[in-house]
Design a protein around this motif. Structure first.
Motif, PDB file in Angstrom:
ATOM      1  N   GLY A 287       0.788  -1.227   0.000  1.00  8.99           N
ATOM      2  CA  GLY A 287       0.000   0.000   0.000  1.00  8.99           C
ATOM      3  C   GLY A 287       0.815   1.269   0.000  1.00  8.99           C
ATOM      4  N   GLN A 288       2.117   1.168   0.271  1.00 14.83           N
ATOM      5  CA  GLN A 288       2.998   2.336   0.314  1.00 14.83           C
ATOM      6  C   GLN A 288       3.734   2.574  -1.002  1.00 14.83           C
ATOM      7  N   ASN A 289       3.434   1.777  -2.029  1.00 10.47           N
ATOM      8  CA  ASN A 289       4.161   1.869  -3.296  1.00 10.47           C
ATOM      9  C   ASN A 289       3.214   2.104  -4.461  1.00 10.47           C
ATOM     10  N   GLN A 290       3.763   2.693  -5.517  1.00  7.44           N
ATOM     11  CA  GLN A 290       3.061   2.856  -6.777  1.00  7.44           C
ATOM     12  C   GLN A 290       3.717   1.921  -7.794  1.00  7.44           C
ATOM     13  N   TYR A 291       2.942   0.996  -8.334  1.00 13.60           N
ATOM     14  CA  TYR A 291       3.479   0.020  -9.272  1.00 13.60           C
ATOM     15  C   TYR A 291       3.041   0.333 -10.696  1.00 13.60           C
ATOM     16  N   ASP A 292       3.933   0.059 -11.634  1.00 11.23           N
ATOM     17  CA  ASP A 292       3.574   0.128 -13.048  1.00 11.23           C
ATOM     18  C   ASP A 292       2.895  -1.159 -13.496  1.00 11.23           C
ATOM     19  N   LEU A 293       3.323  -2.283 -12.893  1.00 15.35           N
ATOM     20  CA  LEU A 293       2.829  -3.593 -13.320  1.00 15.35           C
ATOM     21  C   LEU A 293       2.674  -4.496 -12.108  1.00 15.35           C
ATOM     22  N   VAL A 294       1.494  -5.102 -11.992  1.00  9.58           N
ATOM     23  CA  VAL A 294       1.256  -6.159 -11.009  1.00  9.58           C
ATOM     24  C   VAL A 294       1.045  -7.445 -11.791  1.00  9.58           C
ATOM     25  N   THR A 295       1.802  -8.471 -11.457  1.00  7.14           N
ATOM     26  CA  THR A 295       1.708  -9.730 -12.191  1.00  7.14           C
ATOM     27  C   THR A 295       1.281 -10.854 -11.250  1.00  7.14           C
ATOM     28  N   CYS A 296       0.594 -11.803 -11.832  1.00  7.41           N
ATOM     29  CA  CYS A 296       0.225 -13.031 -11.124  1.00  7.41           C
ATOM     30  C   CYS A 296       0.223 -14.138 -12.179  1.00  7.41           C
TER      31      CYS A 296
END
Length: 289
Positions: free
Chosen positions: A179-188
């Motif tokens: 919750g403290q980060n901004q991601y460009d890509l979340v993968t699963c």
């Protein structure tokens, strides 16, 4: 509270209740890890008047949704049962137990320690949508050996229950750190075919998304689904279940994701050769609506 059906009565993707059903068996390794069941031979010594003699295995049902085409095992394992199934996943004890039931698995083990070659093609497909060095969260990424953009990222975070040692450059994160980060890509990748409640799992990832974040979900495009495109008569053809307890069609994936307020950007179909078998993966790129 989320309604968790431990014997599925509704589709795991679209929640429909039009399910075709056909008898199948749960493979002995999974039945032993989850339920403590061992195959048993019914002999004349049992003295059972009305049962035929022969080998007995754990019974289950194959279910296929007649609305979206998802094909899945009727058993939906609890968190405790899932933990038992994947305890010390692919360590020496796990491998020995599995090889006892499946001797051919010994030929598969060495390949799990190598990075999958097809991931370069996945990265090339994703790259036009992302910064040169993206910030990546790999949900269920294990050691990170197969994390996308492992060698070219601004940061690589891994959220995984296994607790295994990570590859150099990767960092383990919990919900608070996410919750403290901004991601460009979340993968699963290669996870949703294993889990009992896939919509619930994807929902857990949503707090990691911002309006500018992309999510890449990858599952096997199973041979049975590929070989019978659009068929709603797959349940009688699926006679056994192993670790992959969900087989997805593209429509099933779309229905699951749309129910969570996600928009499909693009879909990837990619043939893969992972050393011991050839197949195909289906990758779905999505964003918040």
């Amino acid at each position: 509270m989320v309604n968790r059906e431990l014997i599925a009565r509704h589709c795991i993707c679209c929640a429909g209740d039009r399910l075709d059903k056909s008898a199948a068996v749960l493979m002995p390794f999974v039945a032993q890890r989850v339920f403590g069941h061992e195959p048993v031979e019914i002999t004349a010594d049992w003295g059972l008047r009305d049962l035929r003699q022969g080998m007995a295995y754990t019974l289950c049902n194959s279910l296929q949704c007649q609305d979206c085409g998802a094909l899945f095992l009727d058993y939906r394992f609890t968190d405790e049962q899932m933990a038992a199934l994947y305890h010390n996943y692919r360590d020496d004890v796990y491998n020995a137990q599995r090889i006892r039931f499946e001797p051919g698995y010994a030929n598969v083990v060495p390949h799990y320690h190598q990075r999958a070659a097809y991931l370069d093609e996945v990265e090339a497909w994703l790259a036009p949508h992302l910064p040169e060095a993206p910030a990546v969260l790999d949900w269920g990424g294990d050691t990170g050996i197969n994390s996308l953009f492992r060698e070219r990222n601004r940061l690589l975070h891994i959220h995984d229950i296994s607790g295994v040692d990570l590859v150099p450059g990767a960092e383990r994160v919990d919900f608070e750190r996410i919750g403290q980060n901004q991601y460009d890509l979340v993968t699963c990748s290669q996870v949703l075919e294993h889990v009992s409640f896939p919509q619930e799992m994807v929902a857990r990832m949503l707090p990691a998304l911002s309006p500018n974040t992309l999510m890449y979900l990858e599952v096997p495009h199973e041979a049975l689904v590929r070989e019978h495109p659009g068929s709603l008569e797959l349940a009688p053809l699926k006679r056994h279940w192993h670790e992959h307890i969900n087989f997805y069609s593209e429509d099933a994936m779309r229905r699951l994701l749309e129910r969570l307020g996600l928009v499909v950007v693009d879909v990837l179909r990619l043939p893969v050769d992972v050393g011991w078998t050839r197949g195909e993966v289906m990758g779905v790129l999505v964003r918040l609506a």
